[in-house]
Design a protein around this motif. Structure first.
Motif, PDB file in Angstrom:
ATOM      1  N   GLU A  38       4.116  -5.674  -6.047  1.00 37.49           N
ATOM      2  CA  GLU A  38       5.081  -4.623  -6.389  1.00 37.49           C
ATOM      3  C   GLU A  38       6.009  -4.398  -5.198  1.00 37.49           C
ATOM      4  OE1 GLU A  38       5.664  -2.751  -9.105  1.00 37.49           O
ATOM      5  OE2 GLU A  38       4.141  -3.763 -10.323  1.00 37.49           O
ATOM      6  N   VAL A  39       7.301  -4.310  -5.483  1.00 41.81           N
ATOM      7  CA  VAL A  39       8.259  -4.140  -4.393  1.00 41.81           C
ATOM      8  C   VAL A  39       8.340  -2.670  -3.970  1.00 41.81           C
ATOM      9  CG1 VAL A  39       9.569  -6.090  -5.301  1.00 41.81           C
ATOM     10  CG2 VAL A  39      10.330  -3.760  -5.811  1.00 41.81           C
ATOM     11  N   ASP A  40       8.727  -2.447  -2.732  1.00 43.60           N
ATOM     12  CA  ASP A  40       9.014  -1.089  -2.249  1.00 43.60           C
ATOM     13  C   ASP A  40      10.529  -0.889  -2.277  1.00 43.60           C
ATOM     14  OD1 ASP A  40       9.208  -3.063  -0.019  1.00 43.60           O
ATOM     15  OD2 ASP A  40       9.983  -1.329   1.048  1.00 43.60           O
ATOM     16  N   ARG A  41      10.941   0.331  -2.019  1.00 37.72           N
ATOM     17  CA  ARG A  41      12.357   0.623  -1.790  1.00 37.72           C
ATOM     18  C   ARG A  41      12.415   1.434  -0.503  1.00 37.72           C
ATOM     19  NH1 ARG A  41      16.946   0.871  -5.110  1.00 37.72           N
ATOM     20  NH2 ARG A  41      15.923  -0.841  -6.173  1.00 37.72           N
ATOM     21  N   TYR A  42      13.011   0.866   0.517  1.00 37.69           N
ATOM     22  CA  TYR A  42      13.051   1.498   1.835  1.00 37.69           C
ATOM     23  C   TYR A  42      11.665   1.963   2.296  1.00 37.69           C
ATOM     24  CZ  TYR A  42      18.131   1.335   1.457  1.00 37.69           C
ATOM     25  OH  TYR A  42      19.438   0.895   1.332  1.00 37.69           O
ATOM     26  N   GLY A  43      10.695   1.079   2.144  1.00 37.55           N
ATOM     27  CA  GLY A  43       9.350   1.357   2.665  1.00 37.55           C
ATOM     28  C   GLY A  43       8.511   2.276   1.799  1.00 37.55           C
ATOM     29  N   ASP A  44       9.057   2.668   0.656  1.00 37.57           N
ATOM     30  CA  ASP A  44       8.356   3.615  -0.215  1.00 37.57           C
ATOM     31  C   ASP A  44       7.808   2.873  -1.441  1.00 37.57           C
ATOM     32  OD1 ASP A  44       7.458   6.113  -0.914  1.00 37.57           O
ATOM     33  OD2 ASP A  44       9.308   6.674  -1.953  1.00 37.57           O
ATOM     34  N   GLY A  45       6.510   2.978  -1.654  1.00 40.42           N
ATOM     35  CA  GLY A  45       5.899   2.402  -2.852  1.00 40.42           C
ATOM     36  C   GLY A  45       5.482   0.952  -2.696  1.00 40.42           C
ATOM     37  N   GLY A  46       5.008   0.378  -3.808  1.00 34.36           N
ATOM     38  CA  GLY A  46       4.651  -1.035  -3.863  1.00 34.36           C
ATOM     39  C   GLY A  46       3.636  -1.463  -2.821  1.00 34.36           C
ATOM     40  N   ALA A  47       3.783  -2.697  -2.366  1.00 34.50           N
ATOM     41  CA  ALA A  47       2.828  -3.286  -1.424  1.00 34.50           C
ATOM     42  C   ALA A  47       2.793  -2.529  -0.106  1.00 34.50           C
ATOM     43  CB  ALA A  47       3.193  -4.751  -1.173  1.00 34.50           C
ATOM     44  N   VAL A  48       3.899  -1.867   0.247  1.00 31.81           N
ATOM     45  CA  VAL A  48       3.947  -1.165   1.535  1.00 31.81           C
ATOM     46  C   VAL A  48       3.014   0.047   1.507  1.00 31.81           C
ATOM     47  CG1 VAL A  48       5.407   0.030   3.197  1.00 31.81           C
ATOM     48  CG2 VAL A  48       6.279  -1.980   1.993  1.00 31.81           C
ATOM     49  N   SER A  49       3.128   0.860   0.463  1.00 32.74           N
ATOM     50  CA  SER A  49       2.241   2.023   0.362  1.00 32.74           C
ATOM     51  C   SER A  49       0.791   1.582   0.212  1.00 32.74           C
ATOM     52  CB  SER A  49       2.654   2.903  -0.815  1.00 32.74           C
ATOM     53  OG  SER A  49       3.976   3.378  -0.616  1.00 32.74           O
ATOM     54  N   ALA A  50       0.577   0.510  -0.533  1.00 32.70           N
ATOM     55  CA  ALA A  50      -0.793   0.005  -0.712  1.00 32.70           C
ATOM     56  C   ALA A  50      -1.393  -0.419   0.625  1.00 32.70           C
ATOM     57  CB  ALA A  50      -0.796  -1.167  -1.694  1.00 32.70           C
ATOM     58  N   LEU A  51      -0.597  -1.101   1.442  1.00 36.06           N
ATOM     59  CA  LEU A  51      -1.092  -1.530   2.754  1.00 36.06           C
ATOM     60  C   LEU A  51      -1.379  -0.328   3.652  1.00 36.06           C
ATOM     61  CD1 LEU A  51      -1.681  -3.761   4.857  1.00 36.06           C
ATOM     62  CD2 LEU A  51       0.734  -3.652   5.492  1.00 36.06           C
ATOM     63  N   GLU A  52      -0.477   0.641   3.645  1.00 38.29           N
ATOM     64  CA  GLU A  52      -0.663   1.829   4.491  1.00 38.29           C
ATOM     65  C   GLU A  52      -1.970   2.547   4.128  1.00 38.29           C
ATOM     66  OE1 GLU A  52       3.072   3.832   3.839  1.00 38.29           O
ATOM     67  OE2 GLU A  52       4.050   2.791   5.507  1.00 38.29           O
ATOM     68  N   GLU A  53      -2.234   2.614   2.831  1.00 35.12           N
ATOM     69  CA  GLU A  53      -3.457   3.267   2.381  1.00 35.12           C
ATOM     70  C   GLU A  53      -4.688   2.463   2.829  1.00 35.12           C
ATOM     71  OE1 GLU A  53      -5.031   4.556  -1.977  1.00 35.12           O
ATOM     72  OE2 GLU A  53      -2.869   4.651  -1.646  1.00 35.12           O
ATOM     73  N   ARG A  54      -4.581   1.159   2.681  1.00 42.12           N
ATOM     74  CA  ARG A  54      -5.701   0.305   3.060  1.00 42.12           C
ATOM     75  C   ARG A  54      -6.005   0.395   4.549  1.00 42.12           C
ATOM     76  NH1 ARG A  54      -6.944  -5.547   1.475  1.00 42.12           N
ATOM     77  NH2 ARG A  54      -8.913  -5.856   2.575  1.00 42.12           N
ATOM     78  N   VAL A  55      -4.974   0.382   5.358  1.00 48.69           N
ATOM     79  CA  VAL A  55      -5.163   0.407   6.809  1.00 48.69           C
ATOM     80  C   VAL A  55      -5.682   1.768   7.266  1.00 48.69           C
ATOM     81  CG1 VAL A  55      -3.941   0.289   9.030  1.00 48.69           C
ATOM     82  CG2 VAL A  55      -3.565  -1.467   7.296  1.00 48.69           C
ATOM     83  N   ALA A  56      -5.144   2.849   6.696  1.00 48.58           N
ATOM     84  CA  ALA A  56      -5.660   4.182   7.041  1.00 48.58           C
ATOM     85  C   ALA A  56      -7.153   4.247   6.705  1.00 48.58           C
ATOM     86  CB  ALA A  56      -4.884   5.262   6.301  1.00 48.58           C
ATOM     87  N   GLY A  57      -7.536   3.646   5.598  1.00 45.92           N
ATOM     88  CA  GLY A  57      -8.944   3.607   5.221  1.00 45.92           C
ATOM     89  C   GLY A  57      -9.774   2.830   6.227  1.00 45.92           C
ATOM     90  N   LEU A  58      -9.289   1.674   6.643  1.00 49.73           N
ATOM     91  CA  LEU A  58     -10.031   0.851   7.606  1.00 49.73           C
ATOM     92  C   LEU A  58     -10.160   1.544   8.951  1.00 49.73           C
ATOM     93  CD1 LEU A  58      -8.459  -2.669   6.870  1.00 49.73           C
ATOM     94  CD2 LEU A  58     -10.874  -2.068   6.623  1.00 49.73           C
ATOM     95  N   LEU A  59      -9.072   2.193   9.391  1.00 50.02           N
ATOM     96  CA  LEU A  59      -9.076   2.825  10.717  1.00 50.02           C
ATOM     97  C   LEU A  59      -9.675   4.228  10.681  1.00 50.02           C
ATOM     98  CD1 LEU A  59      -5.504   1.846  12.034  1.00 50.02           C
ATOM     99  CD2 LEU A  59      -7.664   0.637  12.383  1.00 50.02           C
ATOM    100  N   GLY A  60      -9.861   4.750   9.456  1.00 50.56           N
ATOM    101  CA  GLY A  60     -10.372   6.110   9.352  1.00 50.56           C
ATOM    102  C   GLY A  60      -9.368   7.156   9.811  1.00 50.56           C
ATOM    103  N   THR A  61      -8.083   6.827   9.754  1.00 47.33           N
ATOM    104  CA  THR A  61      -7.049   7.795  10.139  1.00 47.33           C
ATOM    105  C   THR A  61      -6.530   8.497   8.895  1.00 47.33           C
ATOM    106  OG1 THR A  61      -5.396   6.022  10.049  1.00 47.33           O
ATOM    107  CG2 THR A  61      -6.318   6.555  12.210  1.00 47.33           C
TER     108      THR A  61
END
Lengths: 358, 358
Positions: A38-61
């Motif tokens: 899924e594409v993002d628009r200016y960093g919002d949504g799609g793979a970008v939001s999915a990655l941010e969520e995944r990384v926050a989960g991994l780092l516990g932030t």
């Protein structure tokens, strides 16, 4: 063609690579991006939001923000820490990436001042920190430290250094470009390691082998400020999804391989101790990375590189810039998919040949 | 789901798009990157160098530098101009992209100061410039000017404004994000238009429909300085090739279509003059872009959008932010591949329905 260009072409012609994941084509890298991304628009949504969520989960932030590069990410998060504290200095190791590989953007763009701590040839210690009088805005610790062969302090030392930062009212920031590679040594979760810090930067194109890009993980307020600065820096691209999708795929594919990379690094280093003319730093390795110092003049190095390249095996066309000592060549060996594809006996034999053994 | 999110999802569900190139999937965008693309390393070589060469050729500049975003590109080149002149001000239109869409990075990161010239509702004129006493570091002109519906000064006016800049010792910089779209109106080569300026920024993801990215074209020394700052800004990514390769493909595919887009815009505007409740700005259009102002309240707009979306046709889920006047909605129409896929009669009828005609 210049001599370095010719050696670089020779490297590209090889089919097997000692270092990291080897040479990968555009088609191979793109094929790792799922078609249903899924594409993002200016960093919002799609793979970008999915990655941010995944990384926050991994780092516990609480949150994470994807940025195009570590250069952008780290100067931004340090500025946020500095503005909040009304201080302009950042304490870091003399070989800090920000200080000598990024044109000092932190200074030119953000009016921050670097304070070098400790000695170039060894990691920062608590005693080094205790020798600083001026309380900095932030303490930056690189885990593992690439320019020292991927060295890592003990977890207790790490805790003590972070406690020092806190006692001074300074933020503790981790340059965790290769944090993924530090995890097996500590035998703790990524979240436990990251949890010591106020902010953590992690990268996706290095050990994980994705396209360019990184994340900063921190509390919600800090990440929101980082996001505002990302726009000002020119990092909030119209579409960030190709690199974010590549990072998600790389996490799936290679994060679980880090313990195996690390084991192989330790095993290899043990075998190399028996090879004359070759030194391992640090020994034993504490991450899937090490530095190797070979007895070789520049001419010998090139001859040996060419001989192996003629067999399709790529070592290092150009060693670490500048001979560490006369007649010594230093290189970085990160264990990756291409390294793992060698049987260890053959790998030892290849490295022994680079050290002048036949 | 919030109301804007729901409208956005409805837009995504459409199969035909009035505006630009329409919605394209990740797979479609990636498929435009040739499998044989050569990779760069930190912006050096491969598709990145090929694109820079191609763009310098098109613009007739000595050199060009690829950057991840226009936000980064323009603040950097303006800083280079400013540092050379020992001045800190940049003169631009009140609706300049740098001033109100980029968080004023030029000010926060580069200590530059904006000087607004002229009036928001009309393009800068020579008389506006002559009213400025303080010689700026640079004059920025946006060609065509997006926030005014893609307006363009005459070539003679352009020459006079650039001459004013030169007479003040200021650099003339073009925000040519959509320069490709300005070319048909002038009937001159891109190089003739770009040749008036000291530096030119061009974008690839807008009219050309590539992934994100842009180039700055200028003389060799300026481009070399821009490149140094790109690294400091965090724009010299480990790999820039995916976006550069996408830009090369988009130049091949769509640069030659600009005259047809422009003709269609002019033809469409002429037809729309007969439609009640609909105004075209500027009329006639001078680029493949125009603004349309519709008689519609926010509620009517949403009803009409939904009715057309139910037929698979996407107009604009959200008009230009803020009603221009009570009961008036403003949108941007850029003619692209998706627009061209409509027969003009149907397009006129769709737009007439958005204006409240049945």
């Amino acid at each position: 063609m210049t001599a370095p260009e010719e050696l670089s072409e020779l490297a590209k012609s090889c089919t097997r690579f000692v270092h990291s994941h080897g040479r990968r084509s555009a088609a191979e890298l793109l094929s790792e991006i799922p078609a249903e991304t899924e594409v993002d628009r200016y960093g919002d949504g799609g793979a970008v939001s999915a990655l941010e969520e995944r990384v926050a989960g991994l780092l516990g932030t609480e949150a994470a923000c994807f940025l195009p590069s570590g250069t952008m990410a780290q100067q931004i998060v340090l500025r946020v820490h500095a503005d909040r504290r009304g201080r302009r200095t950042v304490a870091f190791h003399p070989l800090c990436h920000l200080d000598w590989r990024e044109g000092r953007g932190y200074e030119r763009l953000h009016n921050l001042t670097g304070v070098q701590v400790g000695e170039p040839a060894r990691p920062i210690s608590l005693a080094d920190l205790e020798a600083i009088a001026e309380p900095p805005a932030a303490l930056l610790l690189e885990l593992p430290q690439r320019d020292l062969g991927g060295s890592l302090p003990s977890f207790e030392e790490l805790e003590a250094m972070v406690a020092w930062a806190r006692s001074k009212g300074a933020a503790a920031h981790m340059d965790g470009a290769r944090l993924w590679e530090a995890q097996p040594f500590y035998g703790r979760s990524l979240a436990e390691i990251a949890g010591l810090f106020d902010s953590v930067y992690v990268s996706f194109y290095k050990g994980l082998g994705a396209l360019a890009g990184c994340c900063v993980g921190s509390d919600v307020e800090t990440v929101a400020e980082v996001r505002e600065w990302r726009r000002r820096h020119g990092g909030t691209l119209y579409s960030l999804w190709p690199n974010a999708a590549s990072a998600l795929a790389a996490l799936d594919k290679r994060l679980g391989r880090m313990p195996a990379y690390y084991e192989r690094a330790v095993e290899l280093a043990a075998r190399l101790s028996a090879v004359p003319g070759l030194e391992v730093l640090p020994d034993p390795p504490v991450s899937p990375m090490m530095h190797l110092v070979f007895d070789a003049t520049a001419t010998q190095w090139e001859e040996r590189f060419r001989a192996l390249a003629a067999e399709g095996i790529c070592t290092w066309p150009t060693p670490w810039p500048g001979e560490v000592l006369p007649g010594k060549q230093r290189v970085e060996l990160a264990v990756g998919d291409a390294t793992m594809a060698f049987q260890i006996d053959e790998l030892v034999s290849v490295l022994a040949r680079m050290a002048g053994n036949s």
